[in-house]
Design a protein around this motif. Structure first.
Motif, PDB file in Angstrom:
ATOM      1  N   ALA A   1      43.457  40.316  52.385  1.00  0.00           N
ATOM      2  CA  ALA A   1      42.734  39.980  51.158  1.00  0.00           C
ATOM      3  C   ALA A   1      42.333  41.233  50.382  1.00  0.00           C
ATOM      4  N   ALA A   2      42.268  42.368  51.034  1.00  0.00           N
ATOM      5  CA  ALA A   2      41.843  43.611  50.387  1.00  0.00           C
ATOM      6  C   ALA A   2      42.999  44.378  49.751  1.00  0.00           C
TER       7      ALA A   2
ATOM      8  N   ALA B   1      52.234  52.886  45.763  1.00  0.00           N
ATOM      9  CA  ALA B   1      50.836  52.463  45.877  1.00  0.00           C
ATOM     10  C   ALA B   1      50.721  51.112  46.573  1.00  0.00           C
ATOM     11  N   MET B   2      51.639  50.209  46.277  1.00  0.00           N
ATOM     12  CA  MET B   2      51.593  48.888  46.901  1.00  0.00           C
ATOM     13  C   MET B   2      51.881  48.985  48.400  1.00  0.00           C
ATOM     14  N   VAL B   3      52.900  49.743  48.774  1.00  0.00           N
ATOM     15  CA  VAL B   3      53.220  49.905  50.196  1.00  0.00           C
ATOM     16  C   VAL B   3      52.058  50.568  50.921  1.00  0.00           C
TER      17      VAL B   3
ATOM     18  N   GLU C   1      42.748  45.111  45.935  1.00  0.00           N
ATOM     19  CA  GLU C   1      41.669  46.049  45.627  1.00  0.00           C
ATOM     20  C   GLU C   1      42.096  47.482  45.956  1.00  0.00           C
ATOM     21  N   VAL C   2      42.701  47.667  47.113  1.00  0.00           N
ATOM     22  CA  VAL C   2      43.161  49.004  47.507  1.00  0.00           C
ATOM     23  C   VAL C   2      44.294  49.454  46.600  1.00  0.00           C
ATOM     24  N   PHE C   3      45.203  48.539  46.260  1.00  0.00           N
ATOM     25  CA  PHE C   3      46.298  48.857  45.343  1.00  0.00           C
ATOM     26  C   PHE C   3      45.747  49.351  44.006  1.00  0.00           C
ATOM     27  N   GLY C   4      44.769  48.653  43.459  1.00  0.00           N
ATOM     28  CA  GLY C   4      44.171  49.054  42.184  1.00  0.00           C
ATOM     29  C   GLY C   4      43.545  50.434  42.273  1.00  0.00           C
ATOM     30  N   ARG C   5      42.865  50.714  43.374  1.00  0.00           N
ATOM     31  CA  ARG C   5      42.251  52.035  43.562  1.00  0.00           C
ATOM     32  C   ARG C   5      43.324  53.116  43.641  1.00  0.00           C
ATOM     33  N   LYS C   6      44.380  52.856  44.393  1.00  0.00           N
ATOM     34  CA  LYS C   6      45.442  53.840  44.548  1.00  0.00           C
ATOM     35  C   LYS C   6      46.159  54.087  43.214  1.00  0.00           C
ATOM     36  N   MET C   7      46.376  53.033  42.437  1.00  0.00           N
ATOM     37  CA  MET C   7      47.012  53.212  41.119  1.00  0.00           C
ATOM     38  C   MET C   7      46.107  54.036  40.211  1.00  0.00           C
ATOM     39  N   GLY C   8      44.814  53.777  40.254  1.00  0.00           N
ATOM     40  CA  GLY C   8      43.868  54.557  39.462  1.00  0.00           C
ATOM     41  C   GLY C   8      43.903  56.026  39.851  1.00  0.00           C
ATOM     42  N   GLU C   9      43.943  56.292  41.151  1.00  0.00           N
ATOM     43  CA  GLU C   9      44.014  57.673  41.627  1.00  0.00           C
ATOM     44  C   GLU C   9      45.291  58.347  41.153  1.00  0.00           C
TER      45      GLU C   9
END
Length: 87
Positions: free
Chosen positions: A59-60, A46-48, A63-71
């Motif tokens: 800076a985003a 998710a981080m990569v 936010e994208v990492f959090g969304r991907k982890m949630g998914e």
């Protein structure tokens, strides 16, 4: 991609803890660390993925990492529910 090996140097405290853990469980530090890495691969993935998606906007990334982890967590939960319903 072929498997890779990594050599790490443990602190004295970590080496002692792993030795004690192995004494109680018969699980070596190598096995423990390999399983830990395997279990955290979704987080690394998710981080990569977030870095790749946000190349123009660092800076985003979180936010994208959090969304991907949630998914990923939602997908995992749905897979577990489907598996328990099919039993």
């Amino acid at each position: 991609m072929a498997a890779a090996s990594v050599e790490i140097e443990l602190s004295e405290q970590a080496a002692k803890l792993f030795a004690d853990y192995e004494r109680y469980t018969n699980v070596t530090a190598e096995v423990y660390i390999k399983e830990l890495v395997d279990k955290t691969l979704p987080t690394l993935q998710a981080m990569v993925s977030a870095f790749e998606e946000c190349q123009d906007n660092p800076a985003a990334v979180m936010e994208v990492f959090g969304r991907k982890m949630g998914e990923m967590m939602l997908e995992q939960k749905q897979a577990q529910q489907a598996a328990s319903q099919s039993q």
